[in-house]
Design a protein around this motif. Sequence first.
Motif, short mmCIF file in Angstrom:
data_model
loop_
_atom_site.label_atom_id
_atom_site.label_comp_id
_atom_site.label_asym_id
_atom_site.label_seq_id
_atom_site.Cartn_x
_atom_site.Cartn_y
_atom_site.Cartn_z
N ALA A 169 0.85 -1.19 0.00
CA ALA A 169 0.00 0.00 0.00
C ALA A 169 0.88 1.24 0.00
O ALA A 169 2.09 1.17 0.28
CB ALA A 169 -0.92 0.00 1.22
N ARG A 181 -7.86 8.74 2.53
CA ARG A 181 -8.52 8.21 1.35
C ARG A 181 -8.79 6.71 1.49
O ARG A 181 -8.03 5.98 2.11
CB ARG A 181 -7.65 8.44 0.12
CG ARG A 181 -7.46 9.90 -0.27
CD ARG A 181 -8.63 10.38 -1.12
NE ARG A 181 -8.67 9.67 -2.39
CZ ARG A 181 -8.03 10.09 -3.50
NH1 ARG A 181 -7.29 11.19 -3.47
NH2 ARG A 181 -8.13 9.40 -4.62
N ALA A 182 -9.88 6.27 0.87
CA ALA A 182 -10.20 4.84 0.87
C ALA A 182 -9.24 4.07 -0.01
O ALA A 182 -8.90 2.92 0.26
CB ALA A 182 -11.64 4.62 0.42
N ASP A 183 -8.79 4.69 -1.11
CA ASP A 183 -7.81 4.08 -2.00
C ASP A 183 -7.23 5.18 -2.88
O ASP A 183 -7.65 6.34 -2.81
CB ASP A 183 -8.39 2.93 -2.83
CG ASP A 183 -9.64 3.35 -3.60
OD1 ASP A 183 -9.70 4.51 -4.06
OD2 ASP A 183 -10.56 2.52 -3.74
N VAL A 184 -6.29 4.81 -3.72
CA VAL A 184 -5.62 5.79 -4.57
C VAL A 184 -5.20 5.11 -5.87
O VAL A 184 -4.94 3.90 -5.90
CB VAL A 184 -4.39 6.38 -3.85
CG1 VAL A 184 -3.31 5.32 -3.65
CG2 VAL A 184 -3.82 7.58 -4.59
N GLU A 185 -5.18 5.86 -6.95
CA GLU A 185 -4.68 5.38 -8.24
C GLU A 185 -3.21 5.79 -8.41
O GLU A 185 -2.82 6.89 -8.00
CB GLU A 185 -5.51 5.97 -9.39
CG GLU A 185 -6.94 5.46 -9.46
CD GLU A 185 -7.03 4.12 -10.18
OE1 GLU A 185 -5.98 3.53 -10.49
OE2 GLU A 185 -8.16 3.68 -10.44
N PRO A 258 -4.66 1.92 0.40
CA PRO A 258 -4.67 0.87 -0.64
C PRO A 258 -4.58 1.46 -2.05
O PRO A 258 -5.07 2.57 -2.31
CB PRO A 258 -6.03 0.18 -0.42
CG PRO A 258 -6.41 0.50 0.99
CD PRO A 258 -5.87 1.88 1.25
N VAL A 259 -3.94 0.71 -2.93
CA VAL A 259 -3.84 1.10 -4.34
C VAL A 259 -4.95 0.39 -5.11
O VAL A 259 -5.08 -0.84 -5.03
CB VAL A 259 -2.45 0.73 -4.91
CG1 VAL A 259 -2.38 1.07 -6.40
CG2 VAL A 259 -1.36 1.45 -4.14
N ARG A 260 -5.73 1.14 -5.87
CA ARG A 260 -6.92 0.58 -6.51
C ARG A 260 -6.57 -0.38 -7.64
O ARG A 260 -7.10 -1.48 -7.73
CB ARG A 260 -7.80 1.71 -7.03
CG ARG A 260 -9.19 1.25 -7.50
CD ARG A 260 -10.01 2.42 -8.00
NE ARG A 260 -10.05 3.50 -7.03
CZ ARG A 260 -10.30 4.78 -7.32
NH1 ARG A 260 -10.51 5.12 -8.59
NH2 ARG A 260 -10.33 5.69 -6.39
N HIS A 261 -5.69 0.01 -8.53
CA HIS A 261 -5.29 -0.83 -9.65
C HIS A 261 -3.76 -0.92 -9.69
O HIS A 261 -3.07 0.01 -9.34
CB HIS A 261 -5.81 -0.28 -10.99
CG HIS A 261 -7.30 -0.20 -11.06
ND1 HIS A 261 -7.98 0.98 -11.08
CD2 HIS A 261 -8.23 -1.18 -11.12
CE1 HIS A 261 -9.28 0.74 -11.15
NE2 HIS A 261 -9.46 -0.56 -11.17
N ALA A 263 -1.66 -2.60 -7.91
CA ALA A 263 -0.99 -2.53 -6.61
C ALA A 263 0.28 -3.38 -6.64
O ALA A 263 0.27 -4.51 -7.14
CB ALA A 263 -1.92 -3.02 -5.51
#
Length: 296
Positions: A169, A181-185, A258-261, A263
């Motif tokens: 992450a 943030r819930a996730d990030v690109e 977390p990384v969305r795509h 990762a």
Amino acid sequence: MELRHLATFVAVAEEGSFTRASARLHVVQSAVSAGVRTLERELAAELFDRSTHRVTLTDAGRALLPEARATLAAARAAQEAVELVRGGLRGTVRVGTMQADALSGFSLARLLATFRAEHPEVEFHVRQGFSAEMVEGVRGGELDFALLAVSGRRAAGLELTPLRREVMALGVHAGHRLAGRADVELATLAEETFVDGPPKWGTRVAADRAFAAAGLERRVALEVNDTRTIIDFVRHGVAAAFLAPSFLRGQEGVALVPVRHHAPIFETFIAEPADRRLGAAATALLELARQQVRDL
């Protein structure tokens, strides 16, 4: 072709110096030079380029080196097998390892202590290094096995026993704009300053491959050779980093996003040669290592 001449050749090749090879082998330098010359006569080829300040391998020398290592390893294995029958495990085991923080609970120190209690005559040589370099060390015979990170669960010439697989992450300090943030690109991180290990580090390779898979590049402004320093830089807001969750273990002040795509995936393994038989001592230590992995 005598084993002692092959051992002399390997020592010179690895040390890059006749002087250092003689110190390593505990013989006079003239004996090292004579051993190499004898081997060159037998093979009808020059093995070293002696025209520079540092002794370097010729094409013939580079071709011989892995075969010489394999021959010496086979001879050691034969000797250890006989000694085992005679009533005791002896020999030398050469192990490579990453930093302990990356091993997710697997303790090399505990492994060696447990093994030594039962086999006190076995000697250990341990070398810490970059995963990419240890891959070559196991392939080339410099290491019997290694604890390392590779991507894709596959490496030519190696058998891999999985240690751990973690989705990495984005690590930022608690007050960072992305901390909640819930996730990030990955595409949104082009302006971030990153801290990471050197290019051959397992975490660096995993992160770089993730960006390449997304068709992106990132800027690693700070390169350090220490996981705890990386985390400290993140905690103090100096830079962001991609971290495996197990690296943090109760440490405060760092938020993982977390990384969305794409990762990065950090995978660690015990790597052993696929095409070379290990000696009795190395085989026994490797089996104990596998047992400790199963216990984890």
